[in-house]
Design an enzyme around this catalytic site. Structure first.
Site, PDB file in Angstrom:
ATOM      1  N   GLU A 193       2.277  64.413  50.772  1.00  0.00           N
ATOM      2  CA  GLU A 193       2.785  64.704  52.108  1.00  0.00           C
ATOM      3  C   GLU A 193       4.157  65.352  52.115  1.00  0.00           C
ATOM      4  O   GLU A 193       4.409  66.282  52.883  1.00  0.00           O
ATOM      5  CB  GLU A 193       2.811  63.431  52.962  1.00  0.00           C
ATOM      6  CG  GLU A 193       1.438  62.915  53.375  1.00  0.00           C
ATOM      7  CD  GLU A 193       0.756  62.057  52.322  1.00  0.00           C
ATOM      8  OE1 GLU A 193       1.323  61.872  51.225  1.00  0.00           O
ATOM      9  OE2 GLU A 193      -0.354  61.552  52.585  1.00  0.00           O
ATOM     10  N   HIS A 231      -1.377  50.946  59.958  1.00  0.00           N
ATOM     11  CA  HIS A 231      -2.284  51.989  60.442  1.00  0.00           C
ATOM     12  C   HIS A 231      -2.303  52.102  61.957  1.00  0.00           C
ATOM     13  O   HIS A 231      -3.260  52.628  62.525  1.00  0.00           O
ATOM     14  CB  HIS A 231      -3.712  51.718  59.960  1.00  0.00           C
ATOM     15  CG  HIS A 231      -3.979  52.238  58.576  1.00  0.00           C
ATOM     16  ND1 HIS A 231      -3.293  51.810  57.476  1.00  0.00           N
ATOM     17  CD2 HIS A 231      -4.849  53.162  58.115  1.00  0.00           C
ATOM     18  CE1 HIS A 231      -3.750  52.434  56.399  1.00  0.00           C
ATOM     19  NE2 HIS A 231      -4.693  53.260  56.757  1.00  0.00           N
TER      20      HIS A 231
HETATM   21  C1  LIG Z   1       0.289  58.332  52.008  1.00  0.00           C
HETATM   22  C2  LIG Z   1      -1.126  58.282  52.486  1.00  0.00           C
HETATM   23  N1  LIG Z   1      -1.741  59.444  52.751  1.00  0.00           N
HETATM   24  C3  LIG Z   1      -3.013  59.425  53.184  1.00  0.00           C
HETATM   25  C4  LIG Z   1      -3.684  58.267  53.357  1.00  0.00           C
HETATM   26  C5  LIG Z   1      -5.122  58.250  53.847  1.00  0.00           C
HETATM   27  N2  LIG Z   1      -5.975  57.796  52.756  1.00  0.00           N
HETATM   28  C6  LIG Z   1      -6.387  56.533  52.685  1.00  0.00           C
HETATM   29  S1  LIG Z   1      -7.288  56.234  51.336  1.00  0.00           S
HETATM   30  C7  LIG Z   1      -7.147  57.813  50.810  1.00  0.00           C
HETATM   31  C8  LIG Z   1      -7.780  58.248  49.534  1.00  0.00           C
HETATM   32  C9  LIG Z   1      -7.113  57.660  48.365  1.00  0.00           C
HETATM   33  O1  LIG Z   1      -7.853  57.933  47.242  1.00  0.00           O
HETATM   34  P1  LIG Z   1      -7.592  57.164  45.902  1.00  0.00           P
HETATM   35  O2  LIG Z   1      -6.143  56.960  45.679  1.00  0.00           O
HETATM   36  O3  LIG Z   1      -8.333  57.884  44.834  1.00  0.00           O
HETATM   37  O4  LIG Z   1      -8.203  55.717  46.157  1.00  0.00           O
HETATM   38  P2  LIG Z   1      -9.721  55.302  46.409  1.00  0.00           P
HETATM   39  O5  LIG Z   1      -9.886  55.214  47.891  1.00  0.00           O
HETATM   40  O6  LIG Z   1     -10.603  56.302  45.785  1.00  0.00           O
HETATM   41  O7  LIG Z   1      -9.840  53.946  45.810  1.00  0.00           O
HETATM   42  C10 LIG Z   1      -6.405  58.557  51.715  1.00  0.00           C
HETATM   43  C11 LIG Z   1      -6.116  59.974  51.585  1.00  0.00           C
HETATM   44  C12 LIG Z   1      -3.000  57.069  53.085  1.00  0.00           C
HETATM   45  N3  LIG Z   1      -3.577  55.873  53.243  1.00  0.00           N
HETATM   46  N4  LIG Z   1      -1.726  57.105  52.637  1.00  0.00           N
END
Ligand SMILES: Cc1ncc(C[n+]2csc(CCOP(=O)(O)OP(=O)(O)O)c2C)c(N)n1
Ligand SMILES: [Mg+2]
Lengths: 320, 363
Positions: free
Chosen positions: B76, B145
């Site tokens: 971000e 959230h």
């Molecule tokens: C700083 C931030 N940006 C965006 C999000 C929205 N978001 C929630 S889960 C996610 C994906 C994260 O992927 P990963 O780290 O690979 O974890 P996984 O869900 O695959 O376990 C995103 C983009 C967030 N929670 N925090």
């Protein structure tokens, strides 16, 4: 000994899978009012590492916290109570699924903002070094968190100050629906990490719990011996949608074939087969029965437990 | 520009060619039409190009405009600075965040770089960027959230902050924001995505920095932002039916710059002011409204300005406490009754808007 370990790991993983199956059944009743990021598929990673490092580590994680909570606490009463928003949950219902934690059990924090617990774990590791203890910090995060600057800043700091932290990247190749191929301008995280002054464990092709358990033991010993942090990169397959309790192979961003290949090496099924081949069928079945019973009771208890009282709304914002 | 194929709706005129669409569709249409009109407009952010398309608001853009609707890595802060770089060099980026919490990761670039770039260059740099950010609540979103934080952004000189509350405003204000040469933060409450309303086919703008009057009245002024407008409208209808009270309902639309003239004019007429802001009250936008009203309408006020907002605590996950955390239409009715010395009406058969069951995930 080896037999006991295998049964212990099986129990840990079976508890996770059975608890989440119970969530899948109960969630449509709309009583668990909390967004579910399910762990199904990652059980081998969390069970292997947490079982190996029990009493030797403090743990940190993400919103995908179910398996981690169950692995560390080995209990389901508080788990379900928190999901039902009840006062008997570890956070009294204030946290829900995305922030399951239990500092009393050394599961210090989980967080729903990607990457946020990584530097916190580094600070926790600093404390252990500062106080000269034999504990390490273990932080679980996804491949998506590696996109964030804070991952690299935290890794650098831990390497620079030689802090006892095990970074665990649970790599399912997806951030929500976006694959690493369209998020990364490099080929191999492991290769880059080798340029840092840290240990790297990245030769996993599946989530075999025994391999991962052995890795965690070795990582702990090497972190202490070489006085440096470690990074484990462990691929796994997310069986369900990013958030929610269902499969989502119909929407087209990934194929069912891939899933079937991973299902063939499902860590719980693999270990079960292995135990059966060693004539452990009775032990396996009695673990399964006990866990199922425990979960059934926990769900009932959670449903029957009271909600927090209104004055709880303001309690805990400041220390008294 | 292609109009709808439906001949009943096709009039060719500007304001008459309306049909009912949702808030999410209105945003999608604004983006599509602006991308058609101006090739310097592009959209980027986490998951903007996936099959869900940010609740449908970015659906179809990646296919229609190759290379101009980009899903990004989770980075971000870098991507905010990237947007600045693109904007000061002549593009018009639209950056999307699915939660205000994730926008906080980019706060450094936003506040230290984007907000002051024009000022610090003595006007030589222009920063035409739109930052769309979803806010919202429900289904146990909890403390990481469900924040709004409009006052924090509105506090910073150089940033414009808008909160469209109707489908009509969503399309017109987003288009105005894209054409604006300043950084504009467009805050969209997720529950609003399912609101329906009349929206013209053609591109149009709703000027930034102007309130609208959703309902005229002479007894009390209710100033509302974002989703609070829906609660306030529900409340105003009940107040009229049960008490014969005519509330004048002002939709704030823009938090910064704030059109206090419209609010003050109304308060001078009614003598009573209630501010309902989807955010905390302490140091919040509602405090700003109260300050401006007492400065300008001191002699006309017949009661102190009343503020309604989130409870001054973190948003808990568990339902009974979440219900206490958020004000709703009933809160507004009770506050108005108290202010005007009315007996509490029986609300047991009233049905108020809520879209919670449409939304069970953070995305
Ligand atoms: C700083 C931030 N940006 C965006 C999000 C929205 N978001 C929630 S889960 C996610 C994906 C994260 O992927 P990963 O780290 O690979 O974890 P996984 O869900 O695959 O376990 C995103 C983009 C967030 N929670 N925090
Ligand atoms: Mg992932």
């Amino acid at each position: 000994m080896q037999k006991d370990l295998e049964l212990e790991l099986y129990q840990s993983m079976y508890r996770m899978r059975a608890a989440e199956r119970a969530i899948q059944q109960e969630y449509p009743n709309n009583q668990m009012k909390t967004p579910m990021h399910m762990s199904i598929g990652e059980e081998g990673i969390v069970a292997g590492i947490c079982t190996a490092l029990k009493e030797k580590a403090k743990f940190y994680g993400t919103y995908r916290s179910h398996a981690l909570y169950l692995a560390v606490t080995e209990e389901t009463d508080g788990f379900f109570a928190e999901l039902y928003g009840k006062v008997t949950g570890p956070a009294g219902g204030k946290a829900g699924s995305m922030h399951l934690a239990s500092p009393d059990h050394n599961l210090i924090m989980t967080s729903a903002v990607v990457g946020t617990t990584i530097p916190v774990a580094v600070g926790g590791a600093f404390r252990e070094k500062y106080m000269n203890t034999d504990k390490i910090a273990v932080v679980f995060f996804g491949d998506g968190a590696v996109d964030e600057g804070v991952f690299w800043e935290s890794l650098n700091l831990a390497c620079l100050w030689k802090l006892p932290v095990l970074f665990v990247c649970e790599d399912n190749g997806l951030a929500i629906h976006t694959p690493t191929s369209v998020r990364r301008g490099y080929d191999s995280l492991g290769k880059i990490a080798r340029q840092y002054n840290c240990l790297v464990y990245d030769s996993f092709e599946q989530t075999d719990v025994l391999t991962i358990h052995a890795m965690a033991k070795k990582a702990y010993a090497e972190i202490q011996r070489f006085r440096m942090p470690a990074l484990a990169i462990i691929p796994y397959y997310r069986y369900l949608e990013h958030v929610g309790v269902n499969e989502d192979f119909d929407v087209g961003y990934r194929s069912c074939d891939e899933f079937e290949q991973w299902l063939a090496k499902d860590p719980i099924a693999l270990l079960r087969r292995r135990l059966i081949n060693q004539n452990q069928e009775n032990a396996v079945v009695s673990i399964e029965d006990a866990v199922n019973k425990q979960i059934f009771i926990s769900v009932q208890k959670a449903k029957d437990a009271p909600f927090p009282r209104p004055e709880e709304l303001y309690r805990g914002v400041y220390g008294e | 520009m292609h109009h709808s194929q439906d001949p009943k709706n096709f009039t060719g005129g500007y304001t008459v060619s309306k049909r009912i669409i949702t808030y999410a569709q209105a945003i999608n249409e604004a983006l599509r039409q602006e991308m058609e009109r101006d090739s310097s407009v592009f959209v980027y952010g986490l998951d903007v190009a996936d099959h869900k398309g940010i609740n449908g608001t970015t659906s179809g853009l990646a296919e229609k405009f190759p290379g101009r609707c980009l899903s990004t890595p989770l980075s971000e802060e870098a991507l905010m600075g990237f947007g600045l770089g693109a904007a000061i060099n002549g593009l018009r980026p639209v950056n999307v965040h699915i939660r205000v919490e994730f926008l906080l990761v980019a706060f450094n670039q936003l506040v230290n770089m984007l907000a002051s770039a024009r000022y610090g260059s003595n006007g030589k740099l222009s920063v035409p960027i739109v930052i769309r950010v979803l806010i919202g609540r429900g289904w146990g979103q909890g403390f990481q959230h469900s924040k709004s934080l409009q006052s924090i952004f509105a506090h910073i000189p150089g940033l414009k902050v808008i909160m469209p509350a109707t489908p009509y405003d969503a399309k017109g204000m987003l288009i105005a924001a894209i054409r604006d040469d300043n950084p504009v933060i467009c805050m969209e409450h997720r529950f609003l995505f399912w609101q329906e309303g009349e929206v013209p086919f053609e591109p149009y703008t709703v000027p930034l920095g102007k309130c609208s009057i959703l309902r005229s009245g002479s007894d009390v002024t209710i100033v509302a932002s974002s989703w609070s407008c829906v609660d306030a409208l529900d409340a105003a209808k009940v107040l009229e039916r049960k008490h014969n009270i005519l509330a004048e309902l002002i939709n704030v639309r823009t938090i910064a710059p704030f059109d206090d003239a419209t609010v003050n004019q109304s308060v001078r007429k009614t003598g009573h002011c209630i501010v309902v802001d989807s955010d905390w009250t302490h140091c919040g936008f509602s405090a700003e409204v109260a300050a401006r009203v007492q400065e300008d309408c001191f002699g006309s006020l017949r009661s102190p300005v009343t503020r309604i907002g989130f409870a001054p605590t973190h948003c808990p996950t568990t339902r009974p406490m979440e219900d206490l955390y958020y004000p709703n239409a009933e809160t507004i009715i009770r506050v108005t009754e108290k202010k005007l010395g009315l007996k509490p009406a029986d609300l047991s058969d009233e049905k108020f808007h809520n879209y919670e069951n449409k939304f069970k995930g953070p995305f």
